[in-house]
Design an enzyme around this catalytic site. Sequence first.
Site, short mmCIF file in Angstrom:
data_model
loop_
_atom_site.label_atom_id
_atom_site.label_comp_id
_atom_site.label_asym_id
_atom_site.label_seq_id
_atom_site.Cartn_x
_atom_site.Cartn_y
_atom_site.Cartn_z
N VAL A 198 70.11 24.12 47.16
CA VAL A 198 70.64 23.36 48.29
C VAL A 198 70.01 23.81 49.61
CG1 VAL A 198 72.74 22.94 49.65
CG2 VAL A 198 72.81 22.78 47.16
N ASP B 274 67.26 34.36 53.66
CA ASP B 274 67.89 34.77 52.40
C ASP B 274 67.92 36.29 52.35
OD1 ASP B 274 68.30 32.89 49.61
OD2 ASP B 274 68.40 35.07 49.39
N THR C 207 79.78 24.65 48.05
CA THR C 207 81.01 24.05 47.52
C THR C 207 82.09 25.12 47.52
OG1 THR C 207 79.67 22.59 46.15
CG2 THR C 207 82.00 22.85 45.54
N GLU D 111 77.55 19.00 49.93
CA GLU D 111 76.26 18.44 49.50
C GLU D 111 76.43 17.75 48.15
OE1 GLU D 111 73.19 18.12 51.02
OE2 GLU D 111 73.11 16.88 49.23
N LEU E 222 73.59 16.41 46.42
CA LEU E 222 72.29 16.23 45.74
C LEU E 222 72.35 16.73 44.30
CD1 LEU E 222 70.82 19.21 45.41
CD2 LEU E 222 70.28 18.89 47.80
N ASN F 179 82.82 15.80 42.03
CA ASN F 179 82.24 16.43 40.85
C ASN F 179 83.17 16.30 39.64
OD1 ASN F 179 79.84 17.11 41.98
ND2 ASN F 179 80.11 19.32 41.89
N GLY G 22 76.55 20.45 31.75
CA GLY G 22 76.36 21.87 32.02
C GLY G 22 75.88 22.01 33.45
N CYS H 172 77.04 23.58 38.55
CA CYS H 172 78.13 23.06 39.38
C CYS H 172 79.31 22.46 38.64
CB CYS H 172 77.56 22.09 40.39
SG CYS H 172 76.58 23.00 41.60
N ARG I 86 71.54 27.71 34.29
CA ARG I 86 72.94 28.09 34.47
C ARG I 86 73.85 27.15 33.67
NH1 ARG I 86 73.00 28.82 40.97
NH2 ARG I 86 71.60 27.04 40.82
P1 NAD Z 1 71.44 29.24 44.46
O1 NAD Z 1 72.03 30.31 43.63
O2 NAD Z 1 70.27 28.47 43.94
O3 NAD Z 1 71.01 29.84 45.87
C1 NAD Z 1 71.85 30.62 46.65
C2 NAD Z 1 71.00 31.51 47.54
O4 NAD Z 1 71.85 32.17 48.48
C3 NAD Z 1 70.26 32.62 46.78
O5 NAD Z 1 68.88 32.58 47.07
C4 NAD Z 1 70.90 33.92 47.31
O6 NAD Z 1 70.02 35.01 47.35
C5 NAD Z 1 71.34 33.49 48.69
N1 NAD Z 1 72.38 34.33 49.30
C6 NAD Z 1 73.50 34.82 48.72
N2 NAD Z 1 74.20 35.51 49.62
C7 NAD Z 1 73.53 35.46 50.80
C8 NAD Z 1 73.77 35.96 52.09
N3 NAD Z 1 74.86 36.65 52.38
N4 NAD Z 1 72.87 35.71 53.06
C9 NAD Z 1 71.75 35.00 52.79
N5 NAD Z 1 71.48 34.49 51.58
C10 NAD Z 1 72.37 34.71 50.59
O7 NAD Z 1 72.63 28.24 44.82
P2 NAD Z 1 72.60 26.65 44.93
O8 NAD Z 1 72.47 26.04 43.58
O9 NAD Z 1 71.66 26.24 46.01
O10 NAD Z 1 74.09 26.37 45.40
C11 NAD Z 1 74.54 26.75 46.68
C12 NAD Z 1 75.88 26.09 46.93
O11 NAD Z 1 75.73 24.67 46.98
C13 NAD Z 1 76.93 26.37 45.85
O12 NAD Z 1 78.19 26.42 46.46
C14 NAD Z 1 76.85 25.13 44.98
O13 NAD Z 1 78.07 24.86 44.31
C15 NAD Z 1 76.56 24.05 46.00
N6 NAD Z 1 75.83 22.89 45.48
C16 NAD Z 1 74.80 23.06 44.62
C17 NAD Z 1 74.08 21.95 44.17
C18 NAD Z 1 72.95 22.10 43.19
O14 NAD Z 1 72.45 21.08 42.73
N7 NAD Z 1 72.51 23.30 42.84
C19 NAD Z 1 74.41 20.68 44.64
C20 NAD Z 1 75.47 20.55 45.55
C21 NAD Z 1 76.17 21.67 45.97
C1 UGA Z 2 75.80 17.35 39.96
C2 UGA Z 2 76.20 16.09 40.75
O1 UGA Z 2 75.60 14.94 40.14
C3 UGA Z 2 75.73 16.18 42.20
O2 UGA Z 2 76.20 15.06 42.93
C4 UGA Z 2 76.31 17.46 42.82
O3 UGA Z 2 75.84 17.63 44.13
C5 UGA Z 2 75.90 18.66 41.98
O4 UGA Z 2 76.36 18.48 40.62
C6 UGA Z 2 76.52 19.91 42.48
O5 UGA Z 2 77.60 19.90 43.03
O6 UGA Z 2 75.86 20.91 42.26
P1 UGA Z 2 73.58 18.28 38.82
O7 UGA Z 2 74.48 19.34 38.28
O8 UGA Z 2 72.30 18.67 39.46
O9 UGA Z 2 74.39 17.43 39.93
O10 UGA Z 2 73.21 17.30 37.66
P2 UGA Z 2 73.76 15.93 37.06
O11 UGA Z 2 72.64 14.98 36.99
O12 UGA Z 2 75.00 15.47 37.72
O13 UGA Z 2 74.11 16.39 35.57
C7 UGA Z 2 75.13 17.33 35.32
C8 UGA Z 2 75.32 17.49 33.83
O14 UGA Z 2 75.91 16.33 33.26
C9 UGA Z 2 74.02 17.72 33.06
O15 UGA Z 2 74.22 18.70 32.08
C10 UGA Z 2 73.73 16.38 32.42
O16 UGA Z 2 73.01 16.49 31.22
C11 UGA Z 2 75.14 15.89 32.16
N1 UGA Z 2 75.24 14.40 32.08
C12 UGA Z 2 74.99 13.66 33.19
C13 UGA Z 2 75.65 13.81 30.90
O17 UGA Z 2 75.90 14.48 29.88
N2 UGA Z 2 75.78 12.44 30.87
C14 UGA Z 2 75.55 11.66 31.95
O18 UGA Z 2 75.71 10.42 31.85
C15 UGA Z 2 75.14 12.28 33.13
#
Ligand code: NAD
Ligand code: UGA
Length: 446
Positions: free
Chosen positions: A12, A31, A124, A154, A156, A211, A260, A263, A330
């Site tokens: 993110v 970071d 989140t 977010e 995405l 979600n 999986g 998130c 993850r």
């Molecule tokens: P990530 O684990 O990929 O990245 C987190 C980063 O934060 C790491 O690089 C870590 O070193 C850094 N960090 C931790 N503590 C810190 C600190 N005190 N100062 C500076 N940096 C620090 O995480 P992510 O997947 O980007 O997710 C971040 C958040 O966004 C989570 O809450 C997640 O639920 C939410 N989110 C993720 C997605 C996704 O698709 N991955 C989508 C929407 C929302």
């Molecule tokens: C999901 C949400 O789609 C995003 O909107 C959100 O921001 C994000 O979580 C988050 O909060 O981190 P993401 O986890 O990247 O995004 O991936 P998705 O495409 O949503 O898939 C999630 C899981 O559901 C995967 O394991 C995928 O294989 C599974 N899936 C998805 C299914 O089994 N069936 C489907 O029809 C769609």
Amino acid sequence: MKNICVIGVGYVGLVTGTCFADLGNRVCCLDINAERIEGLKKGIMPIYEPGLAEMVTRNVQAGRLSFTTSYEEAINGPPAEFIFIAVGTPEGVDGEADLRYVRMAAESIADVADHPFIVVNKSTVPVGTGDWVADIIRARQKKPIPFAVVSNPEFLREGSAIQDFLNPDRVVLGSLDREAANKVAELHLPLRTTIMITDLRTAEMIKYASNAFLATKISFINEIAAICEALGADVKEVAVGMGYDKRIGRTFLDAGIGWGGSCFPKDVKALAYMASVHGRHPQLLQAVMDINTDQRRLVVQKVRECLGALEGKTIGLLGLAFKPNTDDMREAPSIEITRMLQAEGARVKAYDPVAMPNAGRILQNVVLAEDPYELAEGCDAVIVVTEWNEFKQLDMARLKRVMRQPVVIDGRNIYEPEMMRAYGFVYRGIGRGYNEHKPGSSNASP
Ligand code: NAD
Ligand code: UGA
């Protein structure tokens, strides 16, 4: 041009920072992971995300994007008007979200910021965290510098993160400070999308509810898939037919081995935890999680049905990442499936186009193959775990030739049952009952 600081360079944070830089702002990404920052300075991405490396390079070269491990540099030089928090909020004890990284970020902001600022929280976080972050900063500031906290969840998805960030269905902003929310809204105007402004807690809840709803859709179709198998219907067609109804929609109705990733699993658990702690009984969320756990077991059961006891059998996993176009392992279903197969004495081989370096650090005693054909060599069964595009066009005759037994368990329904049987495979998809119950077949029943 605004000065922006983004804390956390994960999926993110890095995408947010890079996209805001691409929109013409000056962004400093910070970071605490020095290796990640050193890598980024050399153009090495800490994550796999299509199109990201190129966009990072372009903006670094244009002088709009920089990386640091120093809070002082990221926040004060030049003074950042917006400080985005995008750190991880992993699963903690009993499913509660672990907020230690958010706390650390809030404390560090309070320690160094020497000018008025707006904290924009993208992580989140449980409902009420925005207020908590404000309390932490207020209590820790050495002198009272004005600030506001805005929640900006977010939405995405990994694998299409840039596209999703730049073309969101909506931007949600929550704050008790309308002026601050309006400033964050302005930052998002180039995205030309609906911007909803609400209060902090409601914005935080919108993220969890979204979600959880998407996870519910998937568990719903997986339950329908099980019924389809029993009654002789094809869940793929059912999803298409349902999806024509605009109130339902076709998306997130792909039956398979379940959801999986970093998130859905933690967020559904965290929402259920929040409900329980406040005396509510989240029955639906519980069922959504139970169905998802069962989908992994179901796949292993299908292998058992085809091969008998798994002791001494070799099983190949086609795909390891939790979904295509990411290297994220993850909560990938492949981890649990591997554990179950190994517990029954099977030898596990695997192939994934990009997730193998990450998977190698997590999976024990798994033979990693160079390509799908090397994977299939000597296998008694192959399980499609991740629906990478490159798996959709495999040379099936070649695959079958190298396998010990021609068994394919298609955990993502990427192949057509009739075609696979024509190649001579014993084929099992998820919820593709029609093929087993076609009129005239021995399984047919009313
Ligand atoms: P990530 O684990 O990929 O990245 C987190 C980063 O934060 C790491 O690089 C870590 O070193 C850094 N960090 C931790 N503590 C810190 C600190 N005190 N100062 C500076 N940096 C620090 O995480 P992510 O997947 O980007 O997710 C971040 C958040 O966004 C989570 O809450 C997640 O639920 C939410 N989110 C993720 C997605 C996704 O698709 N991955 C989508 C929407 C929302
Ligand atoms: C999901 C949400 O789609 C995003 O909107 C959100 O921001 C994000 O979580 C988050 O909060 O981190 P993401 O986890 O990247 O995004 O991936 P998705 O495409 O949503 O898939 C999630 C899981 O559901 C995967 O394991 C995928 O294989 C599974 N899936 C998805 C299914 O089994 N069936 C489907 O029809 C769609």
